[in-house]
Design a protein around this motif. Structure first.
Motif, PDB file in Angstrom:
ATOM      1  N   LEU A  27      -3.633  -3.908  10.311  1.00  0.00           N
ATOM      2  CA  LEU A  27      -2.775  -4.064  11.467  1.00  0.00           C
ATOM      3  C   LEU A  27      -1.695  -5.118  11.194  1.00  0.00           C
ATOM      4  O   LEU A  27      -0.522  -4.931  11.544  1.00  0.00           O
ATOM      5  CB  LEU A  27      -3.601  -4.474  12.691  1.00  0.00           C
ATOM      6  CG  LEU A  27      -2.838  -4.555  14.019  1.00  0.00           C
ATOM      7  CD1 LEU A  27      -2.241  -3.212  14.393  1.00  0.00           C
ATOM      8  CD2 LEU A  27      -3.748  -5.078  15.126  1.00  0.00           C
ATOM      9  N   THR A  28      -2.111  -6.205  10.540  1.00  0.00           N
ATOM     10  CA  THR A  28      -1.149  -7.238  10.165  1.00  0.00           C
ATOM     11  C   THR A  28      -0.106  -6.674   9.202  1.00  0.00           C
ATOM     12  O   THR A  28       1.088  -6.955   9.320  1.00  0.00           O
ATOM     13  CB  THR A  28      -1.866  -8.432   9.501  1.00  0.00           C
ATOM     14  OG1 THR A  28      -2.808  -8.989  10.422  1.00  0.00           O
ATOM     15  CG2 THR A  28      -0.868  -9.510   9.078  1.00  0.00           C
ATOM     16  N   GLY A  29      -0.577  -5.857   8.245  1.00  0.00           N
ATOM     17  CA  GLY A  29       0.342  -5.223   7.304  1.00  0.00           C
ATOM     18  C   GLY A  29       1.347  -4.328   8.000  1.00  0.00           C
ATOM     19  O   GLY A  29       2.541  -4.322   7.654  1.00  0.00           O
ATOM     20  N   GLN A  30       0.863  -3.576   8.987  1.00  0.00           N
ATOM     21  CA  GLN A  30       1.770  -2.710   9.749  1.00  0.00           C
ATOM     22  C   GLN A  30       2.828  -3.543  10.473  1.00  0.00           C
ATOM     23  O   GLN A  30       4.025  -3.213  10.455  1.00  0.00           O
ATOM     24  CB  GLN A  30       0.988  -1.887  10.781  1.00  0.00           C
ATOM     25  CG  GLN A  30       1.861  -0.957  11.595  1.00  0.00           C
ATOM     26  CD  GLN A  30       1.156  -0.359  12.796  1.00  0.00           C
ATOM     27  OE1 GLN A  30       1.798  -0.039  13.796  1.00  0.00           O
ATOM     28  NE2 GLN A  30      -0.168  -0.218  12.729  1.00  0.00           N
ATOM     29  N   ALA A  31       2.385  -4.646  11.101  1.00  0.00           N
ATOM     30  CA  ALA A  31       3.313  -5.513  11.811  1.00  0.00           C
ATOM     31  C   ALA A  31       4.366  -6.091  10.867  1.00  0.00           C
ATOM     32  O   ALA A  31       5.549  -6.205  11.227  1.00  0.00           O
ATOM     33  CB  ALA A  31       2.555  -6.644  12.507  1.00  0.00           C
ATOM     34  N   GLU A  32       3.951  -6.441   9.643  1.00  0.00           N
ATOM     35  CA  GLU A  32       4.886  -6.977   8.655  1.00  0.00           C
ATOM     36  C   GLU A  32       5.954  -5.952   8.286  1.00  0.00           C
ATOM     37  O   GLU A  32       7.134  -6.278   8.169  1.00  0.00           O
ATOM     38  CB  GLU A  32       4.125  -7.414   7.393  1.00  0.00           C
ATOM     39  CG  GLU A  32       3.328  -8.690   7.559  1.00  0.00           C
ATOM     40  CD  GLU A  32       4.235  -9.902   7.690  1.00  0.00           C
ATOM     41  OE1 GLU A  32       4.835 -10.313   6.682  1.00  0.00           O
ATOM     42  OE2 GLU A  32       4.359 -10.424   8.816  1.00  0.00           O
ATOM     43  N   ILE A  33       5.533  -4.701   8.088  1.00  0.00           N
ATOM     44  CA  ILE A  33       6.498  -3.657   7.738  1.00  0.00           C
ATOM     45  C   ILE A  33       7.494  -3.444   8.874  1.00  0.00           C
ATOM     46  O   ILE A  33       8.702  -3.284   8.632  1.00  0.00           O
ATOM     47  CB  ILE A  33       5.781  -2.335   7.382  1.00  0.00           C
ATOM     48  CG1 ILE A  33       4.948  -2.506   6.113  1.00  0.00           C
ATOM     49  CG2 ILE A  33       6.798  -1.208   7.201  1.00  0.00           C
ATOM     50  CD1 ILE A  33       5.752  -2.921   4.889  1.00  0.00           C
ATOM     51  N   TRP A  34       7.009  -3.434  10.119  1.00  0.00           N
ATOM     52  CA  TRP A  34       7.930  -3.321  11.251  1.00  0.00           C
ATOM     53  C   TRP A  34       8.935  -4.473  11.234  1.00  0.00           C
ATOM     54  O   TRP A  34      10.128  -4.280  11.493  1.00  0.00           O
ATOM     55  CB  TRP A  34       7.158  -3.342  12.580  1.00  0.00           C
ATOM     56  CG  TRP A  34       6.534  -2.037  12.951  1.00  0.00           C
ATOM     57  CD1 TRP A  34       5.200  -1.731  12.946  1.00  0.00           C
ATOM     58  CD2 TRP A  34       7.200  -0.844  13.385  1.00  0.00           C
ATOM     59  NE1 TRP A  34       4.998  -0.439  13.343  1.00  0.00           N
ATOM     60  CE2 TRP A  34       6.202   0.129  13.625  1.00  0.00           C
ATOM     61  CE3 TRP A  34       8.536  -0.516  13.600  1.00  0.00           C
ATOM     62  CZ2 TRP A  34       6.516   1.413  14.070  1.00  0.00           C
ATOM     63  CZ3 TRP A  34       8.838   0.762  14.041  1.00  0.00           C
ATOM     64  CH2 TRP A  34       7.840   1.708  14.271  1.00  0.00           C
ATOM     65  N   ARG A  35       8.462  -5.693  10.929  1.00  0.00           N
ATOM     66  CA  ARG A  35       9.337  -6.858  10.919  1.00  0.00           C
ATOM     67  C   ARG A  35      10.400  -6.732   9.835  1.00  0.00           C
ATOM     68  O   ARG A  35      11.585  -6.959  10.072  1.00  0.00           O
ATOM     69  CB  ARG A  35       8.509  -8.134  10.706  1.00  0.00           C
ATOM     70  CG  ARG A  35       9.343  -9.414  10.690  1.00  0.00           C
ATOM     71  CD  ARG A  35       8.447 -10.642  10.776  1.00  0.00           C
ATOM     72  NE  ARG A  35       7.610 -10.785   9.607  1.00  0.00           N
ATOM     73  CZ  ARG A  35       8.002 -11.406   8.488  1.00  0.00           C
ATOM     74  NH1 ARG A  35       9.231 -11.898   8.403  1.00  0.00           N
ATOM     75  NH2 ARG A  35       7.181 -11.525   7.465  1.00  0.00           N
ATOM     76  N   TYR A  36       9.961  -6.348   8.630  1.00  0.00           N
ATOM     77  CA  TYR A  36      10.922  -6.192   7.534  1.00  0.00           C
ATOM     78  C   TYR A  36      11.911  -5.060   7.818  1.00  0.00           C
ATOM     79  O   TYR A  36      13.093  -5.139   7.467  1.00  0.00           O
ATOM     80  CB  TYR A  36      10.197  -5.922   6.213  1.00  0.00           C
ATOM     81  CG  TYR A  36       9.394  -7.090   5.706  1.00  0.00           C
ATOM     82  CD1 TYR A  36       9.925  -8.375   5.688  1.00  0.00           C
ATOM     83  CD2 TYR A  36       8.101  -6.913   5.235  1.00  0.00           C
ATOM     84  CE1 TYR A  36       9.188  -9.452   5.229  1.00  0.00           C
ATOM     85  CE2 TYR A  36       7.351  -7.990   4.768  1.00  0.00           C
ATOM     86  CZ  TYR A  36       7.908  -9.255   4.771  1.00  0.00           C
ATOM     87  OH  TYR A  36       7.179 -10.313   4.321  1.00  0.00           O
ATOM     88  N   MET A  37      11.415  -4.006   8.450  1.00  0.00           N
ATOM     89  CA  MET A  37      12.252  -2.840   8.743  1.00  0.00           C
ATOM     90  C   MET A  37      13.462  -3.226   9.597  1.00  0.00           C
ATOM     91  O   MET A  37      14.558  -2.686   9.421  1.00  0.00           O
ATOM     92  CB  MET A  37      11.412  -1.789   9.485  1.00  0.00           C
ATOM     93  CG  MET A  37      12.076  -0.439   9.651  1.00  0.00           C
ATOM     94  SD  MET A  37      11.082   0.651  10.720  1.00  0.00           S
ATOM     95  CE  MET A  37       9.463   0.575   9.937  1.00  0.00           C
TER      96      MET A  37
END
Length: 368
Positions: A27-37
């Motif tokens: 879930l943290t990884g998903q949040a990171e990708i959204w942030r970078y996106m």
């Protein structure tokens, strides 16, 4: 087909049973990708703030002000205060501006922070022109060509605009101004730190040539601090053609790949990173010809990469390395071993690295 699918599901079940997925980490990884996106949204909000001069409007009042006061200071008769509020809300979260809700029910007051003071247009030291430059569509377009660079080994800027960046600037006055304004503001910021950090390094120099000095802002600051120095600002003819006059500085147009004006020392700030190793060796060899054999030196102000470092600017150094892919013609940021190899091949086997409180470092190099 169904048997194969059944076996696949069994294998997946066994794999997950043996190696359970860390759901919280995923879930943290998903949040990171959204942030970078959507990191680009931060840059666009900053650009908007600079274009609207929000920091300048707040600064002109001398204290935190309301959203209505900010809106009234914008050069528009129909400013959308709701849109403004949403943009400032993000910038407050990013600590670009401060927000102080009033306990008496009054409107929230917005103020400057240490970050937004770097966005003031009329400040002596400002990053506003550089921010506008780097977020201009002309300079954003090559970033979309990074995958082409990997697949084809092409030059991203040329892929996006049909010309390399220096050729594009020579025939496009508007781009030339945007670029030179960005370079000028960073020259003021870094040169002030260089002058104080290099201390007596300029003291024994009678004449100094700034290779790739743009419109001369850096050389002007050096000569102002060391009036005994005869300053030579050297760049392409179309660049120096727009340079203003500075006391103690003469502007010379030319090509550093052909010849460099003679001087006691050569100064190069943010130049070498624009070029490949092969091109840098050519530049260094021309520097070697331009300075006295026994007493001459080259003063290089550039990034010294620390890929594993955790310093204030180490991450930005890695970003600038990708910036060189996007904007330069084969340039890159370099680690100390890479600098050592480059300087040795260019005829400067002795060097010192002088760290200063800035994004860049000083490499002081001497000939054989």
């Amino acid at each position: 087909m169904y048997v194969s699918r059944f076996h696949y599901l069994i294998l997946e079940f066994e794999r997950e049973r043996m190696e359970p997925i860390d759901k919280e980490a995923m879930l943290t990884g998903q949040a990171e990708i959204w942030r970078y996106m959507f990191n680009f949204a931060d840059s666009m909000a900053l650009k908007c703030a600079v274009e609207l001069r929000i920091a300048d409007i707040i600064h002109s009042h001398g204290c935190p002000i309301t959203l209505s006061q900010i809106a009234s200071g914008i050069n528009s008769s129909s400013a959308d205060i709701n849109c403004l509020a949403r943009i400032i809300r993000l910038l407050v979260r990013k600590k670009i501006f401060s927000a102080s809700p009033q306990t008496d029910g009054g409107q929230t007051l917005y103020g400057l922070t240490h970050s937004s003071r770097w966005l003031l247009h009329d400040a002596e030291l400002s990053l506003a022109p550089m921010l506008l430059m780097e977020n201009h569509p002309w300079l954003l377009a090559p970033w979309h060509r990074l995958s082409d660079c990997v697949k084809e080994g092409c030059i991203a800027f040329e892929k996006a605009h049909g010309q390399e960046i220096w050729d594009f600037a020579s025939v496009n006055p508007e781009f030339n101004k945007v670029f030179n304004d960005g370079m000028k503001c960073t020259a003021k910021i870094t040169t002030a730190t260089i002058v104080s950090g290099y201390k007596d390094g300029f003291g024994c120099i009678g004449s100094l040539v700034d290779v790739g000095g743009g419109t001369g802002a850096a050389m002007a600051e050096i000569v102002k601090a060391y009036p005994h120095i005869k300053g030579i600002n050297f760049d392409l003819p179309h660049v120096v053609a727009t340079a203003q006059e500075y006391g103690g500085v003469c502007h010379v147009g030319g090509d550093m790949f052909k010849a460099i004006p003679e001087a006691d020392a050569v100064f190069m700030k943010w130049i070498m990173h624009d070029w490949s190793d092969e091109d840098c060796v050519k530049i260094l060899k021309n520097c070697r010809k331009a300075i006295p054999k026994e007493t001459g030196k080259v003063i290089i102000v550039d990034v010294v990469l620390q890929p594993e470092g955790d310093g204030l600017f180490d991450n930005t150094g890695l970003v600038f390395d990708l910036l060189m892919i996007a904007h330069s013609s084969g340039g890159k940021e370099r680690t100390e071993p890479e600098w050592k190899k480059l300087l040795n091949e260019g005829g400067f086997p002795r060097y010192n690295i002088i760290k200063i409180p800035a994004f860049l470092a000083i490499l002081e190099a001497y000939p054989e």
